[in-house]
Design a protein around this motif. Sequence first.
Motif, mmCIF file in Angstrom:
data_model
loop_
_atom_site.group_PDB
_atom_site.id
_atom_site.type_symbol
_atom_site.label_atom_id
_atom_site.label_comp_id
_atom_site.label_asym_id
_atom_site.label_seq_id
_atom_site.Cartn_x
_atom_site.Cartn_y
_atom_site.Cartn_z
ATOM 1 N N SER A 308 -5.765 -10.251 -17.046
ATOM 2 C CA SER A 308 -4.360 -9.853 -17.125
ATOM 3 C C SER A 308 -3.545 -10.610 -16.083
ATOM 4 O O SER A 308 -4.086 -11.070 -15.073
ATOM 5 N N PRO A 309 -2.226 -10.741 -16.302
ATOM 6 C CA PRO A 309 -1.373 -11.399 -15.304
ATOM 7 C C PRO A 309 -1.254 -10.583 -14.025
ATOM 8 O O PRO A 309 -1.588 -9.395 -13.994
ATOM 9 N N GLN A 310 -0.740 -11.221 -12.983
ATOM 10 C CA GLN A 310 -0.654 -10.578 -11.673
ATOM 11 C C GLN A 310 0.147 -9.292 -11.708
ATOM 12 O O GLN A 310 -0.206 -8.320 -11.034
ATOM 13 N N GLN A 311 1.229 -9.256 -12.497
ATOM 14 C CA GLN A 311 2.071 -8.063 -12.541
ATOM 15 C C GLN A 311 1.293 -6.822 -12.992
ATOM 16 O O GLN A 311 1.657 -5.703 -12.652
ATOM 17 N N ILE A 312 0.209 -7.026 -13.749
ATOM 18 C CA ILE A 312 -0.592 -5.901 -14.232
ATOM 19 C C ILE A 312 -1.697 -5.545 -13.242
ATOM 20 O O ILE A 312 -1.784 -4.413 -12.767
ATOM 21 N N TRP A 313 -2.557 -6.518 -12.927
ATOM 22 C CA TRP A 313 -3.708 -6.175 -12.086
ATOM 23 C C TRP A 313 -3.305 -5.785 -10.664
ATOM 24 O O TRP A 313 -3.944 -4.942 -10.040
ATOM 25 N N LEU A 314 -2.214 -6.366 -10.168
ATOM 26 C CA LEU A 314 -1.775 -6.011 -8.820
ATOM 27 C C LEU A 314 -1.303 -4.555 -8.765
ATOM 28 O O LEU A 314 -1.555 -3.847 -7.784
ATOM 29 N N PHE A 315 -0.636 -4.108 -9.832
ATOM 30 C CA PHE A 315 -0.178 -2.726 -9.863
ATOM 31 C C PHE A 315 -1.372 -1.768 -9.828
ATOM 32 O O PHE A 315 -1.376 -0.784 -9.072
ATOM 33 N N VAL A 316 -2.386 -2.065 -10.631
ATOM 34 C CA VAL A 316 -3.576 -1.201 -10.670
ATOM 35 C C VAL A 316 -4.288 -1.198 -9.318
ATOM 36 O O VAL A 316 -4.693 -0.147 -8.814
ATOM 37 N N LEU A 317 -4.424 -2.362 -8.709
ATOM 38 C CA LEU A 317 -5.128 -2.450 -7.425
ATOM 39 C C LEU A 317 -4.385 -1.712 -6.316
ATOM 40 O O LEU A 317 -5.006 -1.054 -5.475
ATOM 41 N N THR A 318 -3.069 -1.800 -6.297
ATOM 42 C CA THR A 318 -2.315 -1.082 -5.255
ATOM 43 C C THR A 318 -2.366 0.420 -5.486
ATOM 44 O O THR A 318 -2.421 1.202 -4.527
ATOM 45 N N LEU A 319 -2.370 0.842 -6.752
ATOM 46 C CA LEU A 319 -2.455 2.271 -7.056
ATOM 47 C C LEU A 319 -3.793 2.838 -6.580
ATOM 48 O O LEU A 319 -3.859 3.938 -6.020
ATOM 49 N N VAL A 320 -4.866 2.058 -6.787
ATOM 50 C CA VAL A 320 -6.194 2.501 -6.366
ATOM 51 C C VAL A 320 -6.389 2.316 -4.866
ATOM 52 O O VAL A 320 -6.849 3.209 -4.150
ATOM 53 N N GLY A 321 -6.003 1.129 -4.374
ATOM 54 C CA GLY A 321 -6.420 0.713 -3.046
ATOM 55 C C GLY A 321 -5.732 1.389 -1.877
ATOM 56 O O GLY A 321 -6.381 1.691 -0.871
ATOM 57 N N VAL A 322 -4.438 1.646 -1.980
ATOM 58 C CA VAL A 322 -3.699 2.168 -0.827
ATOM 59 C C VAL A 322 -4.205 3.556 -0.445
ATOM 60 O O VAL A 322 -4.541 3.824 0.720
ATOM 61 N N THR A 323 -4.294 4.459 -1.419
ATOM 62 C CA THR A 323 -4.784 5.808 -1.125
ATOM 63 C C THR A 323 -6.247 5.784 -0.696
ATOM 64 O O THR A 323 -6.642 6.496 0.239
ATOM 65 N N ALA A 324 -7.050 4.951 -1.370
ATOM 66 C CA ALA A 324 -8.471 4.870 -1.024
ATOM 67 C C ALA A 324 -8.660 4.414 0.420
ATOM 68 O O ALA A 324 -9.425 5.011 1.178
ATOM 69 N N LEU A 325 -7.947 3.366 0.812
ATOM 70 C CA LEU A 325 -8.069 2.866 2.188
ATOM 71 C C LEU A 325 -7.553 3.880 3.203
ATOM 72 O O LEU A 325 -8.135 4.040 4.278
ATOM 73 N N ALA A 326 -6.464 4.565 2.852
ATOM 74 C CA ALA A 326 -5.891 5.560 3.773
ATOM 75 C C ALA A 326 -6.856 6.714 4.033
ATOM 76 O O ALA A 326 -6.782 7.364 5.093
ATOM 77 N N LEU A 327 -7.759 6.985 3.105
ATOM 78 C CA LEU A 327 -8.704 8.079 3.277
ATOM 79 C C LEU A 327 -10.078 7.608 3.744
ATOM 80 O O LEU A 327 -10.725 8.266 4.554
ATOM 81 N N VAL A 328 -10.518 6.454 3.240
ATOM 82 C CA VAL A 328 -11.867 5.965 3.549
ATOM 83 C C VAL A 328 -11.955 5.402 4.964
ATOM 84 O O VAL A 328 -12.907 5.697 5.705
ATOM 85 N N LEU A 329 -10.971 4.606 5.368
ATOM 86 C CA LEU A 329 -11.043 3.952 6.682
ATOM 87 C C LEU A 329 -11.147 4.949 7.841
ATOM 88 O O LEU A 329 -11.997 4.769 8.733
ATOM 89 N N PRO A 330 -10.323 5.996 7.897
ATOM 90 C CA PRO A 330 -10.498 6.973 8.996
ATOM 91 C C PRO A 330 -11.890 7.607 9.005
ATOM 92 O O PRO A 330 -12.451 7.858 10.074
ATOM 93 N N ASP A 331 -12.442 7.863 7.813
ATOM 94 C CA ASP A 331 -13.780 8.452 7.747
ATOM 95 C C ASP A 331 -14.832 7.508 8.312
ATOM 96 O O ASP A 331 -15.752 7.931 9.018
ATOM 97 N N LEU A 332 -14.699 6.220 8.006
ATOM 98 C CA LEU A 332 -15.685 5.248 8.473
ATOM 99 C C LEU A 332 -15.507 4.922 9.952
ATOM 100 O O LEU A 332 -16.491 4.696 10.673
ATOM 101 N N LEU A 333 -14.256 4.911 10.426
ATOM 102 C CA LEU A 333 -13.990 4.521 11.810
ATOM 103 C C LEU A 333 -14.165 5.686 12.789
ATOM 104 O O LEU A 333 -14.728 5.509 13.881
#
Length: 497
Positions: A308-333
Amino acid sequence: MLFLIGLFFRFTNLDQKIYWYDETITSLRVSGYRQSEVVQQVFNDREISIQELQKYQQINSEKSLLNTAYSLATEAPQHPPLYFFIARFWMQRLGQSVAIIRSLSAFISLLIFPCLYWLCLELFKTPMVGWVAIVLMAVSPFHVLYAQEAREYSLWTVTILLSSATLLRAIRLKSKLSWKMYALTVITGLYSFTFSIFIMLGHGIYVLANEKFKLTRVFRDYLFSCFLGFVAFSPWMLIIIIHLLAVGNIASWTAIDLSLPALIQQWMVNFSSIFLDLNFSYHPNTIYLTLPVLVLELYSIYFICKRSPQQIWLFVLTLVGVTALALVLPDLLWGGRRSSVSRYLIPCYLGIHLAVAFAIATQIISANSVRRQLWRIITVVLISGGIVSCVASSQAVAWWNKYDSYDNPQIARIINQAHRPLVISDPGVSFGYVLSLSYMLNPDVRLHLLTQSISEISTDATDIFLYRPSQELRNQLQKNYTILPIQDSHNFWRLES
């Protein structure tokens, strides 16, 4: 047909599952009571009935909508008031039974379908992905579970989809009205659940990347819309800041360490529950069944990035990634279990849902007949897994999403079978659990809620039970009683002279 099956699962047996800790706190807030106020009134060293305790779960003329707001603001400001206000009006009009209050979440969950379809049209520009996404959502075990829970998570899911669709529409139209609509969805999202901040941040990263990291008109319009959202949310944000200590105390359980293997196992269970949920948390020997689902999800994310073009896959990755990183990183660190809490990961689930729907919709119309047939089989298996999961959970009295209240049905059964039973507990974290247990107890069961530890109980009860007592209370009672654990429970004991 599958959509109707999904509707059936959302509204069937609404009152069958235990009304667990968090849901009783919902009723407490909606009714306008503060937890500290109720503890002071019911933990008074005397025996009380189930009916006396249950009155704090019911709306009455003594408490108004302002009391609901005050209860949230002073004791749970991390939960904005929108859902609780709606729930109060809902209960005032329709009744206050468990089925009625849960039906609000079920009806709100129906709004997920048009919002999801609209988002797919804006993102993928094709109805095919939208219909596949709706079919998968209809029988998604996770979303069906939370459509039957008296909490704000169905509403939050709707606002995530709605704000995402309006953002893409505003980027496409570039009109003032479209950006005002986005600002309105930002406000609605923030007043639904505070983690909507992660959604806004993900949207900002998406817009900035699409605008090649330049301060274009589109990015300025996004910033102004978010500014309007924060201005509208600032009164409640001020409340959160003022009562930050209360937020920290309430959320402190999420900072309790969970080992990395246990954390990974919980991630596997959580992310598979979008499509397959056989109560893996309580049946760990079957966790290997989650592996095919996880492989499909990972492949779908890879597929959408590749095809898919960037406009599609980037939207999906930001939807998944931002919340995941905000929760996973504090747990790991720093340690903790934030990322193990399934309901906090709803934005991630929605992003994965979009990726899987795109992969299926693309592959089942592939020119390659073998690939087309394979993906049709995968789709049938995926839908069948969702239906089987929903059938299993719909017949259960307790499921993994009831967490520490999971063993309440078994405990209530033992108490209800006893002769002239008395249940003893003391305040603290046990209060919500006592409320939850009370929904399953017979009316003749008596409660003895203590303000302080005592060594002797004066009662005419034949069978005396301890439910989630403090260690101090157990130590005191051991001076005059034998405390026997019941069926290896860490929360439930029998008292014998």
